[in-house]
Design an enzyme around this catalytic site. Structure first.
Site, PDB file in Angstrom:
ATOM      1  N   SER A   1       0.796  -1.225   0.000  1.00  0.00           N
ATOM      2  CA  SER A   1       0.000   0.000   0.000  1.00  0.00           C
ATOM      3  C   SER A   1       0.830   1.279   0.000  1.00  0.00           C
ATOM      4  O   SER A   1       0.309   2.336  -0.309  1.00  0.00           O
ATOM      5  CB  SER A   1      -0.947  -0.004   1.187  1.00  0.00           C
TER       6      SER A   1
ATOM      7  N   HIS B   1      -6.325  -3.936  -0.149  1.00  0.00           N
ATOM      8  CA  HIS B   1      -6.268  -2.801  -1.074  1.00  0.00           C
ATOM      9  C   HIS B   1      -6.627  -3.204  -2.501  1.00  0.00           C
ATOM     10  O   HIS B   1      -6.160  -2.570  -3.454  1.00  0.00           O
ATOM     11  CB  HIS B   1      -4.878  -2.159  -1.047  1.00  0.00           C
TER      12      HIS B   1
ATOM     13  N   LYS C   1     -12.526  -0.856   3.481  1.00  0.00           N
ATOM     14  CA  LYS C   1     -11.948  -0.043   2.403  1.00  0.00           C
ATOM     15  C   LYS C   1     -12.971   0.068   1.261  1.00  0.00           C
ATOM     16  O   LYS C   1     -13.985   0.720   1.445  1.00  0.00           O
ATOM     17  CB  LYS C   1     -10.590  -0.618   1.994  1.00  0.00           C
TER      18      LYS C   1
HETATM   19  C1  LIG Z   1      -6.179  -1.886   5.992  1.00  0.00           C
HETATM   20  C2  LIG Z   1      -5.428  -3.129   6.027  1.00  0.00           C
HETATM   21  C3  LIG Z   1      -5.598  -4.054   7.050  1.00  0.00           C
HETATM   22  C4  LIG Z   1      -6.465  -3.786   8.237  1.00  0.00           C
HETATM   23  O1  LIG Z   1      -7.809  -3.887   7.894  1.00  0.00           O
HETATM   24  P1  LIG Z   1      -8.895  -3.471   9.003  1.00  0.00           P
HETATM   25  O2  LIG Z   1     -10.125  -4.178   8.576  1.00  0.00           O
HETATM   26  O3  LIG Z   1      -8.989  -1.990   8.954  1.00  0.00           O
HETATM   27  O4  LIG Z   1      -8.364  -3.950  10.305  1.00  0.00           O
HETATM   28  C5  LIG Z   1      -4.914  -5.249   6.980  1.00  0.00           C
HETATM   29  N1  LIG Z   1      -4.081  -5.520   5.956  1.00  0.00           N
HETATM   30  C6  LIG Z   1      -3.879  -4.644   4.950  1.00  0.00           C
HETATM   31  C7  LIG Z   1      -2.951  -4.981   3.840  1.00  0.00           C
HETATM   32  C8  LIG Z   1      -4.524  -3.409   4.967  1.00  0.00           C
HETATM   33  O5  LIG Z   1      -4.308  -2.542   3.999  1.00  0.00           O
END
Ligand SMILES: *Cc1c(COP(=O)(O)O)cnc(C)c1O
Length: 397
Positions: free
Chosen positions: A186, A214, A243
């Site tokens: 990311s 992502h 997301k």
């Molecule tokens: C955002 C993200 C997480 C965490 O996800 P949440 O549901 O907000 O806890 C885990 N792994 C990756 C790669 C992320 O980008």
């Protein structure tokens, strides 16, 4: 023995140190819903740093579905899943997520952070090996730490190094080997090299786990994520509802039925943490309906991404190459990245600067993220602001 008062002094000193290094993260208050345009008190801004890829975070259908679920199933569950926290909607959502991702089954968690914390420990023991990409998300790193499996690490997306680690794990006599990677890294917006990873895994009899936070919702046909984008099957996939899939809360693991069944028995963040509330589950079902049918939103997202990239390149900014809606504007210096973020903020463009220790020293950047809620007019306004701030700070001419 130190006293509690000394402990507080110690904490205050740590905070002062973080601040002295210029690493304090300040939270800016948004007073509107999440979207392409937001309000910070009375100040409007164009938002270029949300993970709201499809622009669904404030979609009327999702608000409606959340309210519907709350009206028929109530507000809270007040229980973990296996005691009295499972409603019909939870099972329905787990079936829908599995079908969406092309897996036999899935299991819900309060977040993907929890899903990654839950995955490794019940599945692998000291006889086994986990081989992890060096740039994996913090939650994968933590999850791996919680397991007793032997740990191996390969340089980010370095397939030669991955093969070396696979050989090493085999030589060390590993019983089962699991390769763990983000689907998208990311900070850079780079995709994991899943076809090559799959290939190596097959040659060495290993399994692959991908965290697709992502990517799910917009990468690949129907938005089924990076495995679908590359057309490869991945053994275990984790993801988030926080997301592209509405942006609220919740995570999941998808994979073979037996693995999901075992996680339901053994995964500690599942067993000892509350069930997702009906509003979230109901809205998540609605978001899957929307996303399966959202070729138009995905087209807008990637049209915006191409337009934004081109505009920044034409202005003379240095970008990392790529196709993902994460578009990092490389500035190098941490102080410059912070000044740039501040200058853009003053011009009504909301971005986040990233610098060491989040990214390697000397690679500070503004990470911009495109989404389908941004209009071409928004992007033109934001490009104007980038040109103005970039010239002010001598980043571009
Ligand atoms: C955002 C993200 C997480 C965490 O996800 P949440 O549901 O907000 O806890 C885990 N792994 C990756 C790669 C992320 O980008």
């Amino acid at each position: 023995m130190a006293t509690a008062r000394e402990f507080l002094a110690h904490v205050a000193q740590t905070l002062a140190q973080i601040d002295a290094e210029g690493l304090t993260k300040h939270e800016r208050e948004i007073t509107s819903p999440q979207g392409g345009r937001i309000e910070l008190g009375t100040r409007p801004a164009i938002n270029l740093c949300a993970n709201n890829y499809l622009g669904l975070a404030n979609h009327p259908r999702l608000r409606e579905a959340a309210i519907e679920a709350m009206d028929t199933r109530g507000y809270g569950m007040a229980s973990v899943r296996f005691i009295c926290g499972t409603q019909d909607l939870h099972h329905e959502l787990e079936r829908r997520i599995a079908a969406f991702l092309g897996h036999e089954a899935s299991i819900l968690f309060a977040s993907c952070f929890d899903a990654n914390g839950a995955l490794f420990e019940p599945l692998l023991g000291p006889e086994d090996a986990i081989i992890s990409d060096a740039l994996n998300h913090a939650s994968i790193i933590d999850g791996i730490r919680l397991s007793k499996a032997k740990r191996y690490r390969y340089a980010n997306s370095d397939m030669d190094d991955l093969e070396t680690q696979l050989q090493e794990a085999r030589n060390d006599g590993a019983r089962f080997i699991l390769i763990a990677t983000d689907g998208v890294f990311s900070m850079d917006g780079y995709l994991a090299r899943l076809p090559e990873i799959r290939n190596l895994a097959d040659r060495y009899g290993a399994m692959v786990m991908v965290d697709d936070c992502h990517a799910t919702g917009f990468m690949g046909p129907k938005g089924a994520g990076t495995p679908a984008h590359f057309g490869v099957h991945i053994d275990l996939v984790t993801g988030t509802l926080g997301k592209a899939l509405g942006g609220a809360l919740g995570g999941y693991i998808a994979g073979p039925q037996a693995v999901i069944d075992l996680l339901r028995q053994r995964a500690r963040p599942y067993l000892f943490s509350n069930a997702l509330p009906p509003a979230i589950v109901g809205a998540a079902l609605a978001v899957l309906d929307l996303v399966e049918d959202a070729d138009d939103l995905r087209a807008t997202l990637f049209r915006n991404t191409a337009y934004w990239r081109q505009g920044l390149e034409d202005a003379g900014f240095k970008l990392l190459p790529g196709e993902h809606p994460i578009v990092p504007v490389m500035l190098g210096d941490a102080v410059l990245a912070q000044e740039m973020a501040r200058a853009l903020d003053a011009l009504g463009v909301y971005v986040a600067g990233f610098f060491y220790p989040v990214v390697p020293k000397g690679t500070a950047r503004i990470r911009t993220q495109m989404n389908a809620a941004l209009t071409t007019a928004d992007l033109d306004t934001a490009l104007d602001a980038f040109r103005t701030a970039g010239r002010q700070l001598g980043v571009i001419r």
